[in-house]
Design a protein around this motif. Sequence first.
Motif, mmCIF file in Angstrom:
data_model
loop_
_atom_site.group_PDB
_atom_site.id
_atom_site.type_symbol
_atom_site.label_atom_id
_atom_site.label_comp_id
_atom_site.label_asym_id
_atom_site.label_seq_id
_atom_site.Cartn_x
_atom_site.Cartn_y
_atom_site.Cartn_z
ATOM 1 N N GLY A 61 -49.647 -8.189 -47.917
ATOM 2 C CA GLY A 61 -51.011 -8.968 -47.382
ATOM 3 C C GLY A 61 -50.749 -10.364 -46.772
ATOM 4 O O GLY A 61 -51.091 -11.395 -47.093
ATOM 5 N N VAL A 62 -49.664 -10.400 -45.820
ATOM 6 C CA VAL A 62 -49.723 -11.232 -44.698
ATOM 7 C C VAL A 62 -50.206 -10.887 -43.153
ATOM 8 O O VAL A 62 -50.088 -10.355 -42.576
ATOM 9 N N ASP A 63 -50.886 -11.816 -42.766
ATOM 10 C CA ASP A 63 -51.211 -12.198 -41.526
ATOM 11 C C ASP A 63 -50.494 -12.535 -40.700
ATOM 12 O O ASP A 63 -50.392 -13.917 -40.368
ATOM 13 N N ILE A 64 -49.758 -12.108 -39.997
ATOM 14 C CA ILE A 64 -48.960 -12.850 -39.462
ATOM 15 C C ILE A 64 -48.899 -12.388 -37.646
ATOM 16 O O ILE A 64 -48.212 -12.630 -37.062
ATOM 17 N N SER A 65 -50.206 -12.425 -37.770
ATOM 18 C CA SER A 65 -50.307 -11.787 -35.788
ATOM 19 C C SER A 65 -50.452 -12.903 -35.028
ATOM 20 O O SER A 65 -49.716 -12.783 -33.927
ATOM 21 N N PRO A 66 -50.433 -14.305 -35.514
ATOM 22 C CA PRO A 66 -50.807 -15.050 -34.922
ATOM 23 C C PRO A 66 -49.362 -15.511 -34.225
ATOM 24 O O PRO A 66 -47.991 -15.718 -33.559
ATOM 25 N N ILE A 67 -48.730 -15.303 -35.635
ATOM 26 C CA ILE A 67 -47.100 -16.180 -34.904
ATOM 27 C C ILE A 67 -46.300 -15.115 -34.348
ATOM 28 O O ILE A 67 -45.566 -15.641 -33.208
ATOM 29 N N VAL A 68 -46.744 -13.562 -34.790
ATOM 30 C CA VAL A 68 -45.879 -12.804 -34.120
ATOM 31 C C VAL A 68 -46.427 -12.734 -32.294
ATOM 32 O O VAL A 68 -44.853 -12.490 -31.942
ATOM 33 N N GLY B 146 -42.095 -14.625 -41.561
ATOM 34 C CA GLY B 146 -41.892 -14.875 -42.332
ATOM 35 C C GLY B 146 -41.291 -15.475 -43.159
ATOM 36 O O GLY B 146 -40.878 -13.667 -43.295
ATOM 37 N N PRO B 147 -41.519 -15.887 -44.465
ATOM 38 C CA PRO B 147 -40.245 -15.700 -45.744
ATOM 39 C C PRO B 147 -41.769 -14.542 -46.550
ATOM 40 O O PRO B 147 -42.488 -14.744 -46.112
ATOM 41 N N PHE B 148 -40.057 -14.401 -47.573
ATOM 42 C CA PHE B 148 -41.193 -12.958 -48.078
ATOM 43 C C PHE B 148 -40.233 -12.952 -49.782
ATOM 44 O O PHE B 148 -39.333 -12.997 -49.585
ATOM 45 N N ASP C 62 -35.634 -5.063 -54.869
ATOM 46 C CA ASP C 62 -34.583 -4.923 -55.115
ATOM 47 C C ASP C 62 -34.533 -7.177 -55.408
ATOM 48 O O ASP C 62 -33.590 -8.146 -56.145
ATOM 49 N N GLN C 63 -35.774 -7.614 -56.613
ATOM 50 C CA GLN C 63 -35.689 -9.193 -56.590
ATOM 51 C C GLN C 63 -35.404 -9.967 -55.463
ATOM 52 O O GLN C 63 -34.083 -11.129 -56.426
ATOM 53 N N LYS C 64 -35.333 -10.226 -54.233
ATOM 54 C CA LYS C 64 -35.076 -10.727 -53.739
ATOM 55 C C LYS C 64 -35.778 -11.665 -52.844
ATOM 56 O O LYS C 64 -36.175 -11.568 -52.236
ATOM 57 N N VAL D 192 -41.976 -23.974 -49.702
ATOM 58 C CA VAL D 192 -42.183 -22.314 -48.858
ATOM 59 C C VAL D 192 -41.477 -21.617 -50.210
ATOM 60 O O VAL D 192 -41.623 -20.357 -50.314
ATOM 61 N N ILE D 193 -39.996 -21.933 -50.470
ATOM 62 C CA ILE D 193 -38.745 -21.185 -51.262
ATOM 63 C C ILE D 193 -40.176 -21.233 -52.757
ATOM 64 O O ILE D 193 -40.095 -20.388 -53.535
#
Length: 281
Positions: A42-49, A121-123, A128-130, A156-157
């Motif tokens: 569910g991450v729309d990262i296309s502009p940042i890519v 971006g962060p995910f 693995d619960q990381k 963010v974190i």
Amino acid sequence: MQWRGRRGSGNVEDRRSMGAAGAGGMGVVGMLAVLAFGYFFGVDISPIVRELDQAPGEGSGPLTQEDEKWGQFMSVVLADTEEVWATTLPEQAGIRYRDPTLVLFRGTVQSACGTASSAMGPFYCPGDQKLYLDTDFFDMMARRMGAGGDFAYAYVIAHEVGHHVQNLTGVLQQVNSLRARVSRSDSNKISVLTELQADCYAGIWARGAQERFGTLEPGDLEEAQRAAQAVGDDVIQSDAGRVPVPDSFTHGSADQRQEWLMRGFQSGDMGQCDTFAQAGL
């Protein structure tokens, strides 16, 4: 944000000195894999890519003084989330909190969810619960999004830790199962509810950190709100020169993200973060 001189977490895995190719070295197949991964979560990262794809790859090398400072900062923020949720989750949900691990990386990284790029971006990976984070994202927040500041980065974190809380409560499993059975438009709406709940949980962390450690300085909440606004789907689409299309939103509008962040901060109550119930699910 008051963070120096406090306990750091032992649950940080620093892979930055290993080095990795940036998004620009991935090629077409690799980029498509990243986009597919972004859609699944569910991450729309296309502009940042588009921006990161033009960046040169990063080679291996020793950590700089700035790298070390970032590591210390994130270790303290992670420790704060551990202390807040270690009491909040059992008290409010009757579930024991298990600490996640924060993985710091450069360029690309291997996770239980597959190979991922910093372009995402962060995910959070429930397998693995990381939590995975390339600190270059913070530079982008300040430079490209106008959302810099230590408390903005802490938000963010805390948002990604919010996904970990959702994993522990079983919400992520239910969400992924439901999204696999509905249309893309409905899947996007469910994704928005998931992300807004994680924002609300980030607000609960901020309240708890203030109560325990006196973390907040003047302007900190405004920093977090600017960050929540900057990652609103409508703002990201507008900045990319597109007309915002609500049916395509996967994280929520700027107003929604700010609203749910502040709802968590003002209430400190997980029950007030039930975005799904409010949507009638």
